[in-house]
Design a protein around this motif. Sequence first.
Motif, mmCIF file in Angstrom:
data_model
loop_
_atom_site.group_PDB
_atom_site.id
_atom_site.type_symbol
_atom_site.label_atom_id
_atom_site.label_comp_id
_atom_site.label_asym_id
_atom_site.label_seq_id
_atom_site.Cartn_x
_atom_site.Cartn_y
_atom_site.Cartn_z
ATOM 1 N N GLN A 1 0.642 -1.131 0.062
ATOM 2 C CA GLN A 1 -0.109 -0.088 -0.005
ATOM 3 C C GLN A 1 0.729 1.250 0.004
ATOM 4 O O GLN A 1 0.409 2.393 -0.299
ATOM 5 C CB GLN A 1 -1.028 -0.203 1.163
ATOM 6 N N ARG A 2 2.154 1.104 0.482
ATOM 7 C CA ARG A 2 2.856 2.337 0.457
ATOM 8 C C ARG A 2 4.367 1.983 -0.279
ATOM 9 O O ARG A 2 5.403 2.461 0.464
ATOM 10 C CB ARG A 2 3.016 2.872 1.984
ATOM 11 N N GLU A 3 4.264 1.183 -1.039
ATOM 12 C CA GLU A 3 5.771 0.973 -1.722
ATOM 13 C C GLU A 3 6.474 2.100 -1.991
ATOM 14 O O GLU A 3 7.736 1.845 -1.857
ATOM 15 C CB GLU A 3 5.581 -0.106 -2.638
ATOM 16 N N ALA A 4 6.060 2.945 -2.753
ATOM 17 C CA ALA A 4 7.156 4.141 -3.093
ATOM 18 C C ALA A 4 7.545 4.809 -1.981
ATOM 19 O O ALA A 4 8.726 5.088 -2.104
ATOM 20 C CB ALA A 4 6.046 5.095 -4.139
ATOM 21 N N TRP A 5 6.644 5.116 -0.994
ATOM 22 C CA TRP A 5 7.191 5.837 0.164
ATOM 23 C C TRP A 5 8.037 4.940 0.854
ATOM 24 O O TRP A 5 9.300 5.469 1.324
ATOM 25 C CB TRP A 5 6.103 6.027 0.935
ATOM 26 N N LEU A 6 7.980 3.825 0.817
ATOM 27 C CA LEU A 6 8.847 2.717 1.650
ATOM 28 C C LEU A 6 10.158 2.778 1.099
ATOM 29 O O LEU A 6 11.296 2.778 2.026
ATOM 30 C CB LEU A 6 8.362 1.416 1.729
ATOM 31 N N TRP A 7 10.324 2.708 -0.386
ATOM 32 C CA TRP A 7 11.324 2.620 -0.865
ATOM 33 C C TRP A 7 12.328 4.119 -0.571
ATOM 34 O O TRP A 7 13.541 4.065 -0.395
ATOM 35 C CB TRP A 7 11.484 2.616 -2.356
ATOM 36 N N GLN A 8 11.680 5.196 -0.722
ATOM 37 C CA GLN A 8 12.253 6.181 -0.503
ATOM 38 C C GLN A 8 12.858 6.473 1.135
ATOM 39 O O GLN A 8 13.814 6.920 1.173
ATOM 40 C CB GLN A 8 11.313 7.573 -0.473
ATOM 41 N N ILE B 1 15.785 -4.352 9.627
ATOM 42 C CA ILE B 1 16.062 -5.734 9.738
ATOM 43 C C ILE B 1 16.577 -5.571 11.585
ATOM 44 O O ILE B 1 16.856 -5.003 12.217
ATOM 45 C CB ILE B 1 17.647 -5.905 9.176
ATOM 46 N N ALA B 2 16.235 -7.244 11.894
ATOM 47 C CA ALA B 2 16.574 -7.610 13.158
ATOM 48 C C ALA B 2 15.707 -6.880 14.184
ATOM 49 O O ALA B 2 16.367 -6.335 15.440
ATOM 50 C CB ALA B 2 18.166 -7.337 13.622
ATOM 51 N N SER C 1 6.959 -6.027 11.513
ATOM 52 C CA SER C 1 8.409 -6.222 11.811
ATOM 53 C C SER C 1 9.285 -6.559 10.667
ATOM 54 O O SER C 1 8.775 -7.200 9.649
ATOM 55 C CB SER C 1 8.522 -7.750 12.770
ATOM 56 N N GLU C 2 10.570 -6.334 10.565
ATOM 57 C CA GLU C 2 11.458 -6.751 9.249
ATOM 58 C C GLU C 2 11.077 -6.319 8.091
ATOM 59 O O GLU C 2 11.078 -7.217 7.169
ATOM 60 C CB GLU C 2 11.961 -8.274 9.529
ATOM 61 N N ALA C 3 10.512 -5.128 7.855
ATOM 62 C CA ALA C 3 10.203 -4.616 6.561
ATOM 63 C C ALA C 3 11.226 -4.825 5.419
ATOM 64 O O ALA C 3 10.773 -4.803 4.300
ATOM 65 C CB ALA C 3 9.723 -3.324 6.537
ATOM 66 N N GLY C 4 12.607 -4.800 5.851
ATOM 67 C CA GLY C 4 13.577 -4.982 5.015
ATOM 68 C C GLY C 4 13.608 -6.176 4.338
ATOM 69 O O GLY C 4 13.920 -6.277 2.952
ATOM 70 N N TYR C 5 12.917 -7.337 4.849
ATOM 71 C CA TYR C 5 12.818 -8.578 4.038
ATOM 72 C C TYR C 5 11.996 -8.624 2.850
ATOM 73 O O TYR C 5 12.137 -8.983 1.914
ATOM 74 C CB TYR C 5 12.127 -9.622 4.985
ATOM 75 N N TRP C 6 10.973 -7.513 3.097
ATOM 76 C CA TRP C 6 10.037 -7.307 2.062
ATOM 77 C C TRP C 6 10.702 -6.506 0.720
ATOM 78 O O TRP C 6 10.561 -6.964 -0.343
ATOM 79 C CB TRP C 6 8.618 -6.661 2.582
ATOM 80 N N VAL C 7 11.199 -5.510 1.224
ATOM 81 C CA VAL C 7 12.063 -4.668 0.167
ATOM 82 C C VAL C 7 13.123 -5.601 -0.709
ATOM 83 O O VAL C 7 13.105 -5.640 -1.721
ATOM 84 C CB VAL C 7 13.024 -3.556 0.885
ATOM 85 N N GLY C 8 13.961 -6.468 0.075
ATOM 86 C CA GLY C 8 14.738 -7.374 -0.605
ATOM 87 C C GLY C 8 14.006 -8.113 -1.475
ATOM 88 O O GLY C 8 14.543 -8.676 -2.499
ATOM 89 N N MET C 9 12.753 -8.877 -1.092
ATOM 90 C CA MET C 9 12.154 -9.829 -1.904
ATOM 91 C C MET C 9 11.837 -8.953 -3.079
ATOM 92 O O MET C 9 11.695 -9.625 -4.369
ATOM 93 C CB MET C 9 10.964 -10.217 -1.084
ATOM 94 N N ARG C 10 11.271 -7.757 -3.192
ATOM 95 C CA ARG C 10 10.729 -7.096 -4.378
ATOM 96 C C ARG C 10 12.044 -6.915 -5.419
ATOM 97 O O ARG C 10 11.870 -6.918 -6.411
ATOM 98 C CB ARG C 10 10.314 -5.814 -3.726
#
Length: 317
Positions: A224-231, A260-261, A272-281
């Motif tokens: 829902q907030r991918e562009a913001w999350l990437w920024q 992470i962590a 938790s660990e939103a970095g996992y999702w960014v890395g997956m994308r």
Amino acid sequence: MKFRRAALVGATLLSSLAAAAPGVDPLSADIDARDALRFARLMQNGAVPAAEVLQRDYLDGAGPGVKIFTPNRIGDAQRLARVVAAKPENYRYAIRECLPQLPALRGDLRAIYLAFAGLLPERPLPAIHVVFGASSSGGTANAEAQVIGLEITCLPGTTREQFRTTMRSFFAHETVHTWQADRTPQELADPLLSETLREGVADYLASLVTGEIPDLERDAWARQREAWLWQEFQRDRQAMLEDSASLRKPMASPRFRRWIANYSSPPEGWPSEAGYWVGMRIAEAYVARASDKHAAIRELIALRDPDAILKASGYGL
């Protein structure tokens, strides 16, 4: 004769692949829960084991799973005893509700391993151990085995189907970690991107072999907030690259721990660990753009140059 020669070539190829991947046979893969069963016996009849009991009857003479889990997850008997005494119902729930379910997950494990064997036939499949830890980690891995902490994967209130989904994800995710080599200089120079890709690649490959997106709640929140999350990610990554202290000790950086962590302490309003999702994308985008997708997957596992992977993925452009 042509058919016979082709059959011989095929048999030779299969034999060479088997020789190159001497790990667990996916058709006979099993879940080693002997350490978990030993721990469960210490909590019979409502007992809360003291440190000396845990040392004598759990840590001493431990199987491979507890040996792998002890240095960075369990710590020592005193730490484990404190955590069990603080959260005895978490352990009792996992013992009562989920430990008996492990044999029924054998088919899921074998299906996942068969999928991995088809995707990456040269990669050895690890042994799987289930243990009880100090409520600090759901899983870890080394080159030979993956270890799952049952008190984390089966928190109070976890349903049978939720437990199955979680364990399937761990079977797949932690397997990928057994294939990832030590961090390269390029990874150490860019710790946030590196760790995000390590975890994201594991989640991406887990989604391929299970057909399920890891952590659906996190996925729904992030999409829902991918562009913001990437920024936000780019801002934190750049700040870390400009801070020598963060590069020396990334785990001490609040910018790193934002992604992470942070399993038990994510930023307010975040999963938790939103970095996992960014890395997956990023991993998804990298494979999507590759002409040889099998080679791309192997490059993601090797992760020799995280920044080159990101640029080639086109993610965020």
